[in-house]
Structures are given as structure tokens and as C-alpha cells.
Design a protein around this motif. Structure first.
Motif, PDB file in Angstrom:
ATOM      1  N   LYS A 165       0.835  -1.210   0.000  1.00  0.00           N
ATOM      2  CA  LYS A 165       0.000   0.000   0.000  1.00  0.00           C
ATOM      3  C   LYS A 165       0.866   1.255   0.000  1.00  0.00           C
ATOM      4  CE  LYS A 165      -3.168  -2.227   2.917  1.00  0.00           C
ATOM      5  NZ  LYS A 165      -3.845  -2.191   4.215  1.00  0.00           N
ATOM      6  N   ARG A 166       1.960   1.197   0.753  1.00  0.00           N
ATOM      7  CA  ARG A 166       2.845   2.351   0.883  1.00  0.00           C
ATOM      8  C   ARG A 166       3.568   2.640  -0.428  1.00  0.00           C
ATOM      9  NH1 ARG A 166       5.623   0.447   5.154  1.00  0.00           N
ATOM     10  NH2 ARG A 166       7.459   0.094   3.882  1.00  0.00           N
ATOM     11  N   THR A 167       4.097   1.564  -1.044  1.00  0.00           N
ATOM     12  CA  THR A 167       4.929   1.756  -2.234  1.00  0.00           C
ATOM     13  C   THR A 167       4.128   1.662  -3.531  1.00  0.00           C
ATOM     14  OG1 THR A 167       5.406  -0.595  -2.391  1.00  0.00           O
ATOM     15  CG2 THR A 167       6.910   0.730  -1.054  1.00  0.00           C
ATOM     16  N   GLY A 168       2.957   1.051  -3.476  1.00  0.00           N
ATOM     17  CA  GLY A 168       2.170   0.870  -4.687  1.00  0.00           C
ATOM     18  C   GLY A 168       2.748  -0.193  -5.607  1.00  0.00           C
ATOM     19  N   ARG A 169       3.691  -0.990  -5.090  1.00  0.00           N
ATOM     20  CA  ARG A 169       4.304  -2.026  -5.929  1.00  0.00           C
ATOM     21  C   ARG A 169       4.004  -3.408  -5.369  1.00  0.00           C
ATOM     22  NH1 ARG A 169      10.142   0.669  -6.257  1.00  0.00           N
ATOM     23  NH2 ARG A 169      10.778  -1.038  -7.619  1.00  0.00           N
ATOM     24  N   LYS A 170       3.986  -4.382  -6.272  1.00  0.00           N
ATOM     25  CA  LYS A 170       3.654  -5.740  -5.827  1.00  0.00           C
ATOM     26  C   LYS A 170       4.805  -6.378  -5.044  1.00  0.00           C
ATOM     27  CE  LYS A 170       5.140  -8.636  -9.715  1.00  0.00           C
ATOM     28  NZ  LYS A 170       4.720  -9.638 -10.694  1.00  0.00           N
ATOM     29  N   VAL A 171       4.453  -7.327  -4.178  1.00  0.00           N
ATOM     30  CA  VAL A 171       5.457  -8.056  -3.410  1.00  0.00           C
ATOM     31  C   VAL A 171       5.251  -9.551  -3.671  1.00  0.00           C
ATOM     32  CG1 VAL A 171       6.162  -8.738  -1.077  1.00  0.00           C
ATOM     33  CG2 VAL A 171       5.743  -6.338  -1.584  1.00  0.00           C
ATOM     34  N   VAL A 172       6.349 -10.260  -3.982  1.00  0.00           N
ATOM     35  CA  VAL A 172       6.292 -11.702  -4.200  1.00  0.00           C
ATOM     36  C   VAL A 172       6.890 -12.383  -2.976  1.00  0.00           C
ATOM     37  CG1 VAL A 172       6.952 -13.605  -5.716  1.00  0.00           C
ATOM     38  CG2 VAL A 172       6.576 -11.332  -6.676  1.00  0.00           C
ATOM     39  N   LEU A 173       6.122 -13.274  -2.372  1.00  0.00           N
ATOM     40  CA  LEU A 173       6.630 -13.978  -1.191  1.00  0.00           C
ATOM     41  C   LEU A 173       7.460 -15.186  -1.604  1.00  0.00           C
ATOM     42  CD1 LEU A 173       4.024 -12.381  -0.199  1.00  0.00           C
ATOM     43  CD2 LEU A 173       4.070 -13.963   1.716  1.00  0.00           C
ATOM     44  N   GLU A 180       4.166 -25.857  -8.382  1.00  0.00           N
ATOM     45  CA  GLU A 180       4.576 -26.561  -7.159  1.00  0.00           C
ATOM     46  C   GLU A 180       5.924 -27.238  -7.421  1.00  0.00           C
ATOM     47  OE1 GLU A 180       3.086 -26.384  -4.387  1.00  0.00           O
ATOM     48  OE2 GLU A 180       0.954 -26.150  -4.726  1.00  0.00           O
ATOM     49  N   PRO A 181       6.804 -27.332  -6.467  1.00  0.00           N
ATOM     50  CA  PRO A 181       6.692 -26.841  -5.092  1.00  0.00           C
ATOM     51  C   PRO A 181       7.212 -25.419  -4.917  1.00  0.00           C
ATOM     52  CG  PRO A 181       8.665 -28.163  -5.328  1.00  0.00           C
ATOM     53  CD  PRO A 181       8.061 -28.036  -6.702  1.00  0.00           C
ATOM     54  N   TYR A 182       7.300 -24.665  -6.033  1.00  0.00           N
ATOM     55  CA  TYR A 182       7.850 -23.313  -5.916  1.00  0.00           C
ATOM     56  C   TYR A 182       6.774 -22.237  -6.028  1.00  0.00           C
ATOM     57  CZ  TYR A 182      12.023 -26.047  -6.640  1.00  0.00           C
ATOM     58  OH  TYR A 182      13.003 -27.005  -6.506  1.00  0.00           O
ATOM     59  N   ARG A 183       5.511 -22.626  -5.884  1.00  0.00           N
ATOM     60  CA  ARG A 183       4.417 -21.682  -6.003  1.00  0.00           C
ATOM     61  C   ARG A 183       4.492 -20.634  -4.897  1.00  0.00           C
ATOM     62  NH1 ARG A 183       0.183 -21.509  -9.350  1.00  0.00           N
ATOM     63  NH2 ARG A 183      -1.803 -20.942  -8.391  1.00  0.00           N
ATOM     64  N   LYS A 184       4.274 -19.366  -5.289  1.00  0.00           N
ATOM     65  CA  LYS A 184       4.407 -18.265  -4.340  1.00  0.00           C
ATOM     66  C   LYS A 184       3.171 -17.386  -4.337  1.00  0.00           C
ATOM     67  CE  LYS A 184       8.836 -17.944  -6.507  1.00  0.00           C
ATOM     68  NZ  LYS A 184       9.706 -17.146  -7.318  1.00  0.00           N
ATOM     69  N   VAL A 185       2.966 -16.728  -3.220  1.00  0.00           N
ATOM     70  CA  VAL A 185       1.869 -15.768  -3.121  1.00  0.00           C
ATOM     71  C   VAL A 185       2.392 -14.409  -3.590  1.00  0.00           C
ATOM     72  CG1 VAL A 185       0.309 -14.553  -1.547  1.00  0.00           C
ATOM     73  CG2 VAL A 185       0.788 -16.985  -1.196  1.00  0.00           C
ATOM     74  N   VAL A 186       1.551 -13.687  -4.353  1.00  0.00           N
ATOM     75  CA  VAL A 186       1.895 -12.339  -4.797  1.00  0.00           C
ATOM     76  C   VAL A 186       0.850 -11.387  -4.230  1.00  0.00           C
ATOM     77  CG1 VAL A 186       2.352 -10.878  -6.801  1.00  0.00           C
ATOM     78  CG2 VAL A 186       2.768 -13.342  -6.953  1.00  0.00           C
ATOM     79  N   ILE A 187       1.306 -10.289  -3.656  1.00  0.00           N
ATOM     80  CA  ILE A 187       0.370  -9.272  -3.149  1.00  0.00           C
ATOM     81  C   ILE A 187       0.486  -8.042  -4.067  1.00  0.00           C
ATOM     82  CG2 ILE A 187      -0.355  -7.905  -1.140  1.00  0.00           C
ATOM     83  CD1 ILE A 187       1.345  -9.811   0.615  1.00  0.00           C
ATOM     84  N   VAL A 188      -0.633  -7.616  -4.643  1.00  0.00           N
ATOM     85  CA  VAL A 188      -0.608  -6.453  -5.544  1.00  0.00           C
ATOM     86  C   VAL A 188      -1.611  -5.387  -5.091  1.00  0.00           C
ATOM     87  CG1 VAL A 188       0.180  -7.621  -7.657  1.00  0.00           C
ATOM     88  CG2 VAL A 188      -2.234  -7.637  -7.081  1.00  0.00           C
ATOM     89  N   PRO A 189      -1.292  -4.119  -5.374  1.00  0.00           N
ATOM     90  CA  PRO A 189      -2.250  -3.063  -5.010  1.00  0.00           C
ATOM     91  C   PRO A 189      -3.460  -3.133  -5.933  1.00  0.00           C
ATOM     92  CG  PRO A 189      -0.343  -2.130  -6.156  1.00  0.00           C
ATOM     93  CD  PRO A 189      -0.053  -3.588  -5.955  1.00  0.00           C
ATOM     94  N   LYS A 190      -4.609  -2.766  -5.398  1.00  0.00           N
ATOM     95  CA  LYS A 190      -5.832  -2.761  -6.218  1.00  0.00           C
ATOM     96  C   LYS A 190      -6.112  -1.295  -6.505  1.00  0.00           C
ATOM     97  CE  LYS A 190      -9.357  -5.676  -4.928  1.00  0.00           C
ATOM     98  NZ  LYS A 190     -10.508  -5.907  -4.048  1.00  0.00           N
ATOM     99  N   ASN A 191      -5.749  -0.832  -7.721  1.00  0.00           N
ATOM    100  CA  ASN A 191      -5.910   0.607  -7.961  1.00  0.00           C
ATOM    101  C   ASN A 191      -6.849   0.949  -9.109  1.00  0.00           C
ATOM    102  OD1 ASN A 191      -4.107  -0.479  -9.713  1.00  0.00           O
ATOM    103  ND2 ASN A 191      -2.377   0.787  -9.090  1.00  0.00           N
ATOM    104  N   ASN A 192      -7.568  -0.055  -9.602  1.00  0.00           N
ATOM    105  CA  ASN A 192      -8.505   0.329 -10.659  1.00  0.00           C
ATOM    106  C   ASN A 192      -9.945   0.089 -10.253  1.00  0.00           C
ATOM    107  OD1 ASN A 192      -7.632  -2.274 -10.635  1.00  0.00           O
ATOM    108  ND2 ASN A 192      -7.277  -2.482 -12.821  1.00  0.00           N
TER     109      ASN A 192
END
Lengths: 76, 207
Positions: free
Chosen positions: B158-166, B195-207
Motif C-alpha cells: 500500500k505504501r509503495t504501490g508495488r507488488k510483493v512476491v513472497l 509446485e513446489p515453488y508456487r508463491k503468493v503475490v500481493i498487488v495493489p488494487k488501484n482500478n
């Protein structure tokens, strides 16, 4: 460690009497060669090697407790 | 599963003998009466004993405990297994000395052991039983850590407006992250990779 690999393999296959584990002692590590009946190969390897990986992880943990490095190889 | 056939004067006697022999109680076995006893004529002719077949019932939880105890024996560990049942599954909570090695890095040893255990108990049974192995509440602590991480990273997005990949996580851990952030309207989460390298991605919702 040999007994552990043998036990795990026997628990998973349909032909436990055909499970064999051969122990090859190296300088710093031990190689455990696992052989199963051809039709049981899938039961010890699994989709994308998932079962084989789980066996290796558990055996590695058990071996670490004895300060040994153990490699599990599944022979064709 | 073990089973025996035993004959005795009456059906009851035969069952009792069989249970003693197998060291099981009545609700742990399946009983089949093969032959009814026959007193014969005046107790002389055709005198026949009762014959019963007593078979141990398949009990996944019991088999699971035997399986784990055997593995712990090879690992020189002696944990106490506490069994808890929820609606969906059975939880084996282990406690004792030196159990750190059973957890492994990020719980990978614990997950491997649990995976092998479930393969084993469901091999011989049609009904699928799911057993969760836990070590002194490790799974709850790990869930708390993941929820904290999810919250912290969502703030960053939210702060940076950029996605984060876990980092890669198993399905169970990814689910904890998705659920922790599902009510946050300013971000979206999804998973990517194989799998087994599947990751969660968090992205801003801006539209």
C-alpha cells in the motif's frame, strides 16, 4: 538408517517382500540404495518425485541426529 | 489385519477366546460366525463346536500411531503423542525432548512425515483419513508468523504501490496468507508458479 529407509519403503509399496536396501559406506557419507518391485516404483517416487523427496527429508533429519550425511538413491 | 478362527462349545466362548488371543476388545474386531454349535442327539451323535472368525478392524489412527512410533524408535526419539479430533481431521500433537529435528526448516520435515503417514494409512482403506502432525503447537505459531508477515507486506504494498512476491510455500501456508488478506479492499493476492515453488503475490488494487 538402513532400517528406517526399509521400513518407510515397506510401508508404502504393495510388495514389501521385494524391498531391499543396500548400504554403501563412504568416507563422510552413507549411500542407501533402495530397490523395489518395478510396479512399486511409483509408490516410492510419486508425482514429480514428491514421495522420494519426503523419504529423503525424513531420513536426512534422522541421520543429522547421528551426525551423518545420508544419501538415499532409488535404483531402477 | 490379523484374524483368527477359533472353535469352542458356544459362540460366546469362542469369541472370548479369540479376543484374548488377539488382545483386543469387542469393538476393535469384526466377528463372523462360521458354524453354529450343535449339541447332537442326547449329547452323543453329531456333537459340533461353534466356529467363529474374529478379525481386527482397520483403525487408521491406531495404525498411524504404530507407524510413527516405529519411525521415532529409529530416530531415537520418544515423544508423547496426544490425539485431538476435529470435524475434518485428527491431530497428533507431539511433545518431548529434541523434537526440533522433527520440524526441520520451516516445517519441511514435519510436512514430509505427515505426507508419508497419510499415504500409509490410506493405502489400505477406502475412506480417506487425514492426520495432521504437530509438534508442541508449532503449526499455530507458524500460522501466527505468516499472518504477521502478510499484514506487514500488505502495508508495504500500500505504501509503495508495488507488488510483493513472497517466498515459495506449500498450499496450506499460501492459504493462510490469502485468508489473512482477503478482507483488505486495497490489495489483491494470488499465487503464481508451479509446485513446489508456487508463491503468493500481493498487488495493489488501484482500478
Amino acid at each position: 538408517m538402513r532400517e528406517l529407509v526399509e521400513f518407510l519403503a515397506k510401508s508404502l509399496v504393495d510388495n514389501p517382500d521385494q524391498v531391499k536396501v543396500n548400504e554403501v559406506e563412504g568416507e563422510r557419507s552413507v549411500v542407501l540404495e533402495l530397490t523395489v518391485a518395478p510396479e512399486d516404483m511409483g509408490k516410492v517416487i510419486g508425482k514429480q518425485g514428491r514421495i522420494a523427496k519426503a523419504i529423503r527429508t525424513v531420513v536426512k533429519a534422522a541421520a543429522a541426529r547421528q551426525g551423518k550425511k545420508v544419501v538415499v538413491e532409488i535404483l531402477q | 489385519m490379523r484374524s483368527i478362527e477359533i472353535s469352542a462349545k458356544t459362540v460366546e466362548d469362542a469369541i472370548k477366546l479369540a479376543l484374548e488371543e488377539l488382545q483386543l476388545s469387542r469393538d476393535e474386531v469384526k466377528i463372523e460366525v462360521l458354524e453354529q454349535p450343535n449339541k447332537g442327539f442326547l449329547g452323543l451323535l453329531g456333537n459340533k463346536n461353534a466356529l467363529v472368525r474374529v478379525e481386527e478392524k482397520y483403525d487408521p489412527e491406531k495404525q498411524a500411531q504404530i507407524f510413527l512410533e516405529k519411525i521415532f524408535y529409529f530416530m531415537h526419539l520418544k515423544p508423547i503423542i496426544e490425539v485431538k479430533r476435529t470435524k475434518e481431521h485428527t491431530i497428533f500433537n507431539l511433545s518431548g525432548d529434541n523434537l526440533g529435528i522433527l520440524i526441520g526448516r520451516r516445517g519441511d520435515t514435519l510436512d514430509s512425515l505427515q505426507f508419508l503417514l497419510n499415504l500409509f494409512i490410506n493405502k489400505k482403506s477406502d475412506q480417506k483419513t487425514k492426520i495432521i502432525i504437530d509438534v508442541e503447537g508449532y503449526r499455530d505459531r507458524r500460522a501466527d508468523t505468516l499472518i504477521n508477515l502478510a499484514t506487514k507486506l500488505s502495508e508495504k504494498v500500500k505504501r509503495t504501490g508495488r507488488k510483493v512476491v513472497l517466498e515459495p510455500m506449500n498450499p496450506h501456508e499460501r492459504r493462510i496468507i490469502h485468508l489473512a488478506l482477503q478482507d483488505d479492499d486495497s490489495i489483491t493476492t494470488y499465487s503464481e508458479g508451479e509446485e513446489p515453488y508456487r508463491k503468493v503475490v500481493i498487488v495493489p488494487k488501484n482500478n
